[in-house]
Design an enzyme around this catalytic site. Sequence first.
Site, PDB file in Angstrom:
ATOM      1  N   HIS A 130     -10.226  -5.540   9.855  1.00 22.28           N
ATOM      2  CA  HIS A 130     -10.958  -5.800   8.742  1.00 22.28           C
ATOM      3  C   HIS A 130     -11.633  -5.335   8.363  1.00 22.28           C
ATOM      4  O   HIS A 130     -12.688  -5.393   8.132  1.00 22.28           O
ATOM      5  CB  HIS A 130     -10.670  -6.862   7.584  1.00 22.28           C
ATOM      6  CG  HIS A 130      -9.340  -7.818   7.351  1.00 22.28           C
ATOM      7  ND1 HIS A 130      -8.849  -8.340   8.548  1.00 22.28           N
ATOM      8  CD2 HIS A 130      -8.517  -7.588   6.434  1.00 22.28           C
ATOM      9  CE1 HIS A 130      -8.072  -9.146   7.878  1.00 22.28           C
ATOM     10  NE2 HIS A 130      -7.524  -8.207   6.863  1.00 22.28           N
ATOM     11  N   GLU A 145       0.389  -1.236  -0.058  1.00 21.89           N
ATOM     12  CA  GLU A 145      -0.048  -0.123   0.050  1.00 21.89           C
ATOM     13  C   GLU A 145       0.675   1.091  -0.001  1.00 21.89           C
ATOM     14  O   GLU A 145       0.034   2.367  -0.843  1.00 21.89           O
ATOM     15  CB  GLU A 145      -0.585   0.776   1.413  1.00 21.89           C
ATOM     16  CG  GLU A 145      -2.332  -1.681   1.558  1.00 21.89           C
ATOM     17  CD  GLU A 145      -2.069  -2.199   1.193  1.00 21.89           C
ATOM     18  OE1 GLU A 145      -0.699  -2.988   2.158  1.00 21.89           O
ATOM     19  OE2 GLU A 145      -2.296  -3.325   1.409  1.00 21.89           O
TER      20      GLU A 145
END
Lengths: 376, 334
Positions: B139, B70
Site C-alpha cells: 500500500h 476494482e
Amino acid sequence: MSDGIHAIVMPKWGLAMTEGMVAEWTIEPGAAFSRGDEIADIETAKITNALEASTSGIMRRLVVEPDEMVPVGTLLAVAADETVSDDAIDAFVSDFQANFVVEETEEDSGPAFEHVTLSDGRNIRFLRQGAGGGPTLVMVHGFGGDLNSWMFNQPVLSEQFEVIALDLPGHGGSSKDVGGGDVAAMSQAVLDFLDAADIASAHIVGHSLGGACALHLALTKPERVASATLICPAGLAPEINMTFINGFIEARRPRQLRAALELLFHEPGLVSREMIDDVLKFKRIDGVPEALKAIAEAAFAGGRQSHVMVEKLSELEVPIQIILGASDQIVPVLEALETRAGVTVHRLEGSGHTAHMEAPGKVNALIADFVVAASG
Amino acid sequence: MAKKSVRQAINEALASEMRRDPRVVIMGEDIAGGMGAPGEDDAWGGPLGVTKGLLGEFGRDRVLDTPITESAFIGAAAGAAATGLRPVAELMFVDFMGVCFDQIYNQAAKFRYMFGGKAVTPLVVRTMYGAGLRAASQHSQCLYPMFTHIPGLKVVIPSSAYEAKGLLIQAIRDDDPVVFFEHKAMYDEEEEVPDEAYTIPFGEANITREGDDVTVVAFGRMVQFANQAADKLAKEGITCTVIDPRTTSPLDEDTILEEVAATGRLVVVDEASPRCNMATDISALVAQRAFSALKAPVRMVTPPHTPVPFAADLEDLYIPGPAQIEQAIREVAA
C-alpha cells in the site's frame, strides 16, 4: 512615539504579510532624512521594495540587522532629533520591545475581505481599513490588478482615513462578468459599488484603467466624487502600450509574463517571482482570460484607448490631481495637463506606470494632503 | 484566499466540477457511505475523507459506492466515459492496479486510437500513492512510471494543495483518460487555494525555485523536499532551479532541457523504485538531447530497489528526503 522619538517598524504590505526582513539599510546612523526618503530595502515573501520614511528626522539607531526575518510591527530603527540623549533612545528601545506583541495572523483577527452584491447581481470584493467618520477613500486598481495593488498605500492611508479598496469586475475576488468591458462599464460598476456599499460620496483614487474610471465618474457623477486622484491614468490620451496588454493576456509561462510585467516599472527588479506567480494564478481562474480579453477589446479596441477625456478636464467640477510616473511605458506622460486651476499634476522621477508602488511614500503623502485639502 | 489542505482542495475540485457539469459522477470503494454505514449522515467520504460531503450535495445517483472489485468498477467507469459520462473513479491505493490494469491500459487508453479518433474517454482515475504512512509494501508504492509508459494515458502528480485543485479540474475537463496521483502523506498539507475554479494546463512544468548552479527535477511529494534542499543551499551560495513537471505524460521536455542548458547540472528526485522510473527517463532525455551542456554526471535521488519496508525506521530510511537531495546537489556542484 514619545518626546520626539519616532519608531520605524516592519510595515505590513498586504493582508498576507506576517514577517519581513531588512535586506539592506540605505541610511547611515546619524544621517538626517526627510518624509518620503528611502531608508531601507525590505524583503518579504511577495516583494522587495524600499521603505520610505513617513516623517522627517535623524536616524539615531538601527535596531535590526540585515537579513533577519522579523514579524510585522517589529522595531527596526529609531529616529529622533539630536537633543534626545542616547540613554533616552536606549530606554525607548527596551520599552518598545518589552511591550511588543506579535500581531495575530489574518485568520484570527484584523481586517478581512468583504463582498457586496451589485444591483445587477454581480459580486464585488473589497477590503475596508481605517475608521469611519472622516473622509472615505475608494481605491480602484488598473487592468489586470486587484485590491492588493494598494498594499503599500492602503495600510498607511488608513491610519488617517477610512480606505476601501475594491476589485473591479473580472479581477481579484469579484465576479468575472465585465459587462461592456469599457471605461464607462467599469466606472458604472464602481458607481454601483458606491450604491451597494451605501457610500454617498468618496475620494476616488484610481490607477491606470482605475484612473480612467475615477475621471469618468468625476465627469458624470460629480456629486458622488469628493475628489479624484488619478495615478498614471488611462483615459487621457489614445495611446496605450499593447505590448503590455497583449503580453499580459497571452503569457502562460513565468518568463513571458515577467517581460510584460517589467514594462510596468521603472525598476524592473521589483517584479518578483511571487508577483508573477500571483498573476499566473489569477489568469488561470475560470472566466478571467475571457474577462481580460473583453476589457482589452472594449477599452483598447484596435490598440487605441476608446475613452479619451483630456479635453474634458476643464469641465470638471471636483478637485482633481494627476500623479504621473516620469518613465511610464504604458500610457503617455502628457505635458501641459494643468488646463484648469483645480487640476494639480505631479510628475515623479524614478517611477514607471506604478508610481503608487515605486514611490509609495510620496504618493501616499500627495493623496493624504490632497484629500485633507479637498475635505476643507 | 484561504489556506486549504490537499484533501479540501481535491474535494473542492470534485464539487465544483459536479456542480458545473451534470455528467461528472464519482465512484469508488467507501467514497459515499461505506463501511456498512447506515445512511447519508455518517458518510465517510473515502478512507481518508476526501469525498466527504459530496453524497449529501449530489446524492446516490452521482456518488456511487462500489463493491471491492476494482476490475468491475474501473471497467464500468471506462465504459461510462466512452458513452457520455465524465466519471472520476477512485482506485483506493494505486498498488491495486494489478487487478484492474486491463481496463485502464488496454481498454480506456486505447479507445481513441482504436476507434480512429471517433471515441473520447473522459475518465479520471484518482489514486493514492507513496510511502510514509506505515502502510507496508502492498500500500505504499509509486507506480506512476508504469502508467507513464502507456501511450494514451495522461499522468498527473500534484505537488501541493494549489496544484491539486487546478490539475484535478483540468483532468476532469480533459477528454482523455487521466490517472491522478495523490500522495497519502500530503492530504493535511495546507497552502492558499482560491475558492474559484481554475485550471493548470498539462505538460507545463512549474519552476518552484530559480537558480544558476544546479537544475533539480522532482515529482509529487519530492518537490517540497527539493525546495527545502535548495533553500538551505542558497544560503551557502549554491543556487538551484527546481522543476516540478506536474505531469509525467505529457512531459514538459522543453523546460527541463532549457534549464539544464542554463545550469549544466542535473539532479532528478523520484520516490518511485529506481529501475525504469521517472529519474531514469529524465536522465536519458538529458543525456540524449543536452549532453553537450552537462558539466557533471547526472545524479538520481531515489529509494533503493526494494519493497517499501513496514518497519518504521526502515521506511524512514527508504524515502528520499532533503538530506539526500542536498548531498546529490553538492556532489554535482562540486
